[in-house]
Design an enzyme around this catalytic site. Structure first.
Site, PDB file in Angstrom:
ATOM      1  CG  MET A  65      -1.913  -1.145   1.229  1.00  0.00           C
ATOM      2  SD  MET A  65      -2.845  -1.288  -0.309  1.00  0.00           S
ATOM      3  CE  MET A  65      -3.330  -2.994  -0.206  1.00  0.00           C
ATOM      4  CB  CYS A  66       4.475   1.959  -0.010  1.00  0.00           C
ATOM      5  SG  CYS A  66       4.927   1.759   1.705  1.00  0.00           S
ATOM      6  CG  HIS A  67       1.020   6.693  -2.029  1.00  0.00           C
ATOM      7  ND1 HIS A  67       0.643   6.497  -0.720  1.00  0.00           N
ATOM      8  CD2 HIS A  67      -0.104   7.003  -2.706  1.00  0.00           C
ATOM      9  CE1 HIS A  67      -0.660   6.674  -0.608  1.00  0.00           C
ATOM     10  NE2 HIS A  67      -1.136   6.991  -1.799  1.00  0.00           N
TER      11      HIS A  67
ATOM     12  CG  MET B  55       6.102   2.659   5.177  1.00  0.00           C
ATOM     13  SD  MET B  55       6.350   1.691   6.680  1.00  0.00           S
ATOM     14  CE  MET B  55       6.889   0.139   6.024  1.00  0.00           C
ATOM     15  CD  GLU B  56       8.924   5.431   0.938  1.00  0.00           C
ATOM     16  OE1 GLU B  56       8.059   5.109   0.108  1.00  0.00           O
ATOM     17  OE2 GLU B  56       8.619   5.903   2.067  1.00  0.00           O
TER      18      GLU B  56
ATOM     19  CG  ASP C 239      23.703 -12.116   1.251  1.00  0.00           C
ATOM     20  OD1 ASP C 239      23.446 -13.332   1.311  1.00  0.00           O
ATOM     21  OD2 ASP C 239      24.172 -11.565   0.237  1.00  0.00           O
TER      22      ASP C 239
END
Length: 158
Positions: free
Chosen positions: A74-76, A112-113, A127
């Site tokens: 749902m992120c733009h 969120m970014e 990793d």
């Protein structure tokens, strides 16, 4: 509290931000990678066979921030104007703290970014070093600060 990511039928939706005002949006998030002291030493000395761990993690964090809308449904999708990844090495704790600051001018925030950038950088460290330390921990992924928009400036009490 009303959740904004549901339509009138109760199904998920992307929030309509078309009527919001463009403002400068800044968010800072962090993630921490805890490891064995020998792993931290190998990262610092360049002793990891896969290459420059922090250099690769920095690029991965920037790429992760830029691609957030591709993996958070749902992120733009946003045009980011800046992504900055910084590392703080804590030798006594045998950890690396990653901070990601993201900026844009737009109708919705970049929290969120910033969280994605910090998390992806942390996972990249894992990793690249898992061959010598499988039990590293990626922890403390969280928003530290955000500004812009209706809620203004908010800073986490540390």
């Amino acid at each position: 509290m009303d959740f904004t990511h549901f339509n009138t039928d109760g199904y998920a939706r992307m929030v309509d931000v078309s009527e919001k005002t463009d403002t400068v949006r800044i968010a800072t998030a962090q993630a921490v990678v805890r490891m064995q002291p020998a792993t931290l030493q190998a990262i610092q000395s360049g002793g990891i066979k896969k290459g420059d761990v922090l250099g690769v993690a920095q690029v991965a964090g920037v790429m992760g921030a830029k691609q957030t809308a591709g993996f958070i449904p749902m992120c733009h999708p946003l045009t980011l104007t800046s992504v900055d990844i910084a590392f703080a090495i804590n030798e006594p704790d045998s950890s690396i703290t990653i901070r990601c600051q993201v900026k844009t001018t737009g109708k919705t925030g970049v929290e969120m970014e910033a969280i994605s950038g910090a998390g992806i950088a942390a996972m990249t460290i894992y990793d690249m070093t898992k061959a010598i330390d499988r039990w590293m921990e990626v922890t403390d992924i969280k928003l530290l600060e955000k500004s812009g928009g209706k809620s203004g400036h908010v800073k986490r009490e540390l």
